[in-house]
Design an enzyme around this catalytic site. Structure first.
Site, PDB file in Angstrom:
ATOM      1  N   TYR A 126       0.842  -1.200   0.000  1.00 42.41           N
ATOM      2  CA  TYR A 126       0.000   0.000   0.000  1.00 42.41           C
ATOM      3  C   TYR A 126       0.873   1.245   0.000  1.00 42.41           C
ATOM      4  O   TYR A 126       1.935   1.267   0.629  1.00 42.41           O
ATOM      5  CB  TYR A 126      -0.868   0.051   1.262  1.00 42.41           C
ATOM      6  CG  TYR A 126      -2.039  -0.881   1.232  1.00 42.41           C
ATOM      7  CD1 TYR A 126      -3.248  -0.508   0.665  1.00 42.41           C
ATOM      8  CD2 TYR A 126      -1.945  -2.150   1.790  1.00 42.41           C
ATOM      9  CE1 TYR A 126      -4.331  -1.366   0.645  1.00 42.41           C
ATOM     10  CE2 TYR A 126      -3.025  -3.020   1.777  1.00 42.41           C
ATOM     11  CZ  TYR A 126      -4.214  -2.617   1.209  1.00 42.41           C
ATOM     12  OH  TYR A 126      -5.284  -3.469   1.193  1.00 42.41           O
ATOM     13  N   TYR A 165      -0.530  -9.883   0.512  1.00 39.60           N
ATOM     14  CA  TYR A 165       0.508  -9.288   1.370  1.00 39.60           C
ATOM     15  C   TYR A 165       0.489  -9.913   2.766  1.00 39.60           C
ATOM     16  O   TYR A 165      -0.543 -10.360   3.233  1.00 39.60           O
ATOM     17  CB  TYR A 165       0.357  -7.771   1.439  1.00 39.60           C
ATOM     18  CG  TYR A 165      -0.972  -7.251   1.970  1.00 39.60           C
ATOM     19  CD1 TYR A 165      -1.226  -7.142   3.339  1.00 39.60           C
ATOM     20  CD2 TYR A 165      -1.972  -6.843   1.097  1.00 39.60           C
ATOM     21  CE1 TYR A 165      -2.434  -6.639   3.814  1.00 39.60           C
ATOM     22  CE2 TYR A 165      -3.182  -6.349   1.561  1.00 39.60           C
ATOM     23  CZ  TYR A 165      -3.404  -6.246   2.921  1.00 39.60           C
ATOM     24  OH  TYR A 165      -4.596  -5.768   3.383  1.00 39.60           O
ATOM     25  N   ARG A 175      -2.707 -12.022   3.541  1.00 35.34           N
ATOM     26  CA  ARG A 175      -4.049 -11.685   3.053  1.00 35.34           C
ATOM     27  C   ARG A 175      -4.174 -12.082   1.582  1.00 35.34           C
ATOM     28  O   ARG A 175      -3.306 -11.747   0.775  1.00 35.34           O
ATOM     29  CB  ARG A 175      -4.314 -10.166   3.131  1.00 35.34           C
ATOM     30  CG  ARG A 175      -4.362  -9.511   4.492  1.00 35.34           C
ATOM     31  CD  ARG A 175      -5.572  -9.839   5.362  1.00 35.34           C
ATOM     32  NE  ARG A 175      -6.793 -10.289   4.707  1.00 35.34           N
ATOM     33  CZ  ARG A 175      -7.753  -9.508   4.241  1.00 35.34           C
ATOM     34  NH1 ARG A 175      -7.653  -8.204   4.306  1.00 35.34           N
ATOM     35  NH2 ARG A 175      -8.832 -10.023   3.712  1.00 35.34           N
ATOM     36  N   HIS A 178      -7.035  -8.474  -2.626  1.00 39.28           N
ATOM     37  CA  HIS A 178      -8.389  -7.909  -2.486  1.00 39.28           C
ATOM     38  C   HIS A 178      -8.365  -6.432  -2.814  1.00 39.28           C
ATOM     39  O   HIS A 178      -7.327  -5.778  -2.753  1.00 39.28           O
ATOM     40  CB  HIS A 178      -8.915  -8.117  -1.055  1.00 39.28           C
ATOM     41  CG  HIS A 178      -8.027  -7.491  -0.021  1.00 39.28           C
ATOM     42  ND1 HIS A 178      -6.932  -8.150   0.505  1.00 39.28           N
ATOM     43  CD2 HIS A 178      -8.032  -6.265   0.555  1.00 39.28           C
ATOM     44  CE1 HIS A 178      -6.316  -7.363   1.354  1.00 39.28           C
ATOM     45  NE2 HIS A 178      -6.948  -6.198   1.407  1.00 39.28           N
ATOM     46  N   HIS A 180     -10.433  -2.993  -1.505  1.00 39.03           N
ATOM     47  CA  HIS A 180     -11.368  -2.448  -0.518  1.00 39.03           C
ATOM     48  C   HIS A 180     -12.394  -1.567  -1.224  1.00 39.03           C
ATOM     49  O   HIS A 180     -12.025  -0.763  -2.093  1.00 39.03           O
ATOM     50  CB  HIS A 180     -10.627  -1.606   0.515  1.00 39.03           C
ATOM     51  CG  HIS A 180      -9.645  -2.367   1.360  1.00 39.03           C
ATOM     52  ND1 HIS A 180      -9.966  -2.845   2.608  1.00 39.03           N
ATOM     53  CD2 HIS A 180      -8.363  -2.755   1.143  1.00 39.03           C
ATOM     54  CE1 HIS A 180      -8.916  -3.466   3.125  1.00 39.03           C
ATOM     55  NE2 HIS A 180      -7.920  -3.434   2.257  1.00 39.03           N
TER      56      HIS A 180
HETATM   57 FE    FE Z   1      -6.099  -4.583   2.523  1.00 36.57          FE
END
Ligand code: FE
Lengths: 257, 201
Positions: A126, A165, A175, A178, A180
């Site tokens: 991110y 990640y 995870r 995905h 969000h």
């Molecule tokens: Fe996330």
């Protein structure tokens, strides 16, 4: 004591068994995760223990919660819905088109409402200062998009497929990839924040956040469908994901349901 | 069933909620998110509080959305809460004149949030309040609550929701008067003094 994936897998299985038992005992289908879901440790101190107080919206159609904030073209900038063109250069990764409809429980389209998305880059990182995963940042990718639904409740984003990640809750916690999503409906009661997943991800059974939705059918509704007809020739792969908002709105109250 | 332009709508099952996670900060908050009141408006109120977990620790990674009627009790239908600059794509802030009724504020490292909005007027059968939606890492599904203002005890006593809440928990829904249009409102997600949270049916 070190928390392992096996520990978490066992807890996920126990939660599934508990749900199956509740269902066998006549309890209703749980479409949403429980706010208290032990395998996701961060929920432990952040869920209320007192029961929520129910408000029957049919008793007062004037409730402000039965209206929704408005968004319009002024709240968007050109290219907000194309995350591959927000910088001077092209982001690295597999380009994808994500398209779908925003609906209410009656299946009616939610028109002209705001959809916000955010995601990791194709390496699983991110663009956030607190992010500690040492995968490379992509100077050509912020991972933030916005769109308004059209007259049919449709939305469409162009982006790159995010990477999975690690997130440190337990050893080797990863995870699944995905995106969000944040959504507004016809009433503030329909507000929704959720995540869209990609079909066939091997991380699904191990992820306590996805598995917090213990109902199999409900969990499947978080996974987009690969849709070849949405692929843009020589450019991107296509995924389709319809979103259904829960919660009553003014029309329901007006209909005296 | 309702007819839509393209065919008959069928009842459908809802998309499950998920936590916002820790990394929404570069996507959802926007400059001026809590500056809901038009500049210099005489009915401006200031709200400040903290969001706390079950151990009494402040949440540095929560955000709230506030949604309320204007002083006349009317609900705004005006866009422009997050106005954008068409040239740079950046945020312009609100225009300082129009009241959209909606705002979004993040907690800071100490768990504090603050906002300036207009004093809500009464609607329907309720005492004046602001609707609040709470999001946080670790919170699987957002939580709704209300901020009632303490100024009109008679209206509070007649409010249909407050009447149904146990007396020892009612105060969690009523802001503290800090004087000169300022109010305090802490949100406790769990435990001692847990805020009353709502669900709509
Ligand atoms: Fe996330």
């Amino acid at each position: 004591m070190t928390l392992t994936q096996q520990d978490i897998d066992r807890e996920i299985a126990a939660e599934r068994a508990a749900y199956a038992e509740r269902r066998a005992g006549g309890a209703p289908v749980e479409h949403h995760p429980r706010r208290d879901y032990a395998p996701y440790r961060s929920s432990a101190l952040r869920h209320p223990v007192q029961p929520l107080v129910a408000i029957d919206v049919g008793e007062d159609p004037e409730l402000v919660e039965l209206r929704s904030p408005a968004f319009g073209e002024r709240d968007l900038a050109a290219g907000d819905d194309d995350l591959t063109r927000q910088h001077a250069g092209e982001p690295i990764g597999e380009r994808i088109t994500v398209e779908g409809r925003l609906l209410d429980r009656a299946g009616r389209p939610v028109r002209g409402q705001l959809i916000e998305i955010w995601q990791a880059n194709s390496a699983g990182r991110y663009a956030h200062r607190r992010e500690r995963h040492d995968a490379p940042l992509d100077p050509n990718f912020s991972g933030v998009g916005r769109a308004l639904t059209d007259g049919g409740g449709r939305y469409r984003f162009t982006t790159v497929r995010p990477g999975p990640y690690p997130w440190r809750q337990h050893v080797n916690a990863w995870r699944p990839a995905h995106i969000h999503f944040s959504l507004f409906g016809a009433a503030f009661t329909q507000r929704l924040v959720t995540q869209m997943y990609f079909p066939g991800d091997p991380l699904f059974p191990h992820d306590p956040i996805l598995q917090s939705v213990t109902d199999d059918a409900a969990r499947r509704r978080l996974v987009a469908a690969y849709d070849h007809s949405l692929s843009v020739p020589e450019f991107s792969m296509g995924y389709r994901w319809d979103i259904v908002l829960d919660g009553p709105h003014a029309t329901w109250a007006g209909e005296g349901r | 069933m309702t007819e839509t332009g393209t065919g008959r709508a069928e009842p459908v099952l809802p998309t499950p909620s998920h936590t916002v996670g820790p990394f929404y900060g570069h996507a959802l908050p926007f400059p001026g998110g809590g500056d809901i009141a038009p500049l210099g408006h005489p009915d401006t109120i200031t709200l400040r509080g903290r969001v706390l977990d079950g151990a009494g620790e402040p949440l540095p990674d929560a955000f709230l959305e506030l949604w309320g009627a204007g002083p006349d009790g009317e609900v705004a239908r005006i866009d422009g809460s997050m106005r954008r600059d068409p040239a740079s794509g950046g945020f312009l802030g609100r225009d300082g004149v129009e009241f959209t009724g909606w705002g979004r504020v993040q907690t800071d490292a100490g768990g504090h949030w603050s906002a300036r909005t207009l004093r809500p007027g009464a609607r329907g059968r309720c005492a004046p309040y602001l609707s609040v939606c709470v999001f946080a890492r670790g919170l699987m599904k957002h939580l709704f609550t209300r901020i009632y203002l303490p100024d009109h005890p008679a209206a509070l006593a007649a409010d249909p929701l407050l009447a149904r809440v146990a007396e020892d928990r009612r105060a969690t829904l009523i802001a503290a008067d800090r004087g000169r249009g300022a109010y305090g409102f802490d949100i406790r997600l769990q435990g001692e003094g847990e805020t009353v949270f709502l669900e709509y049916q």
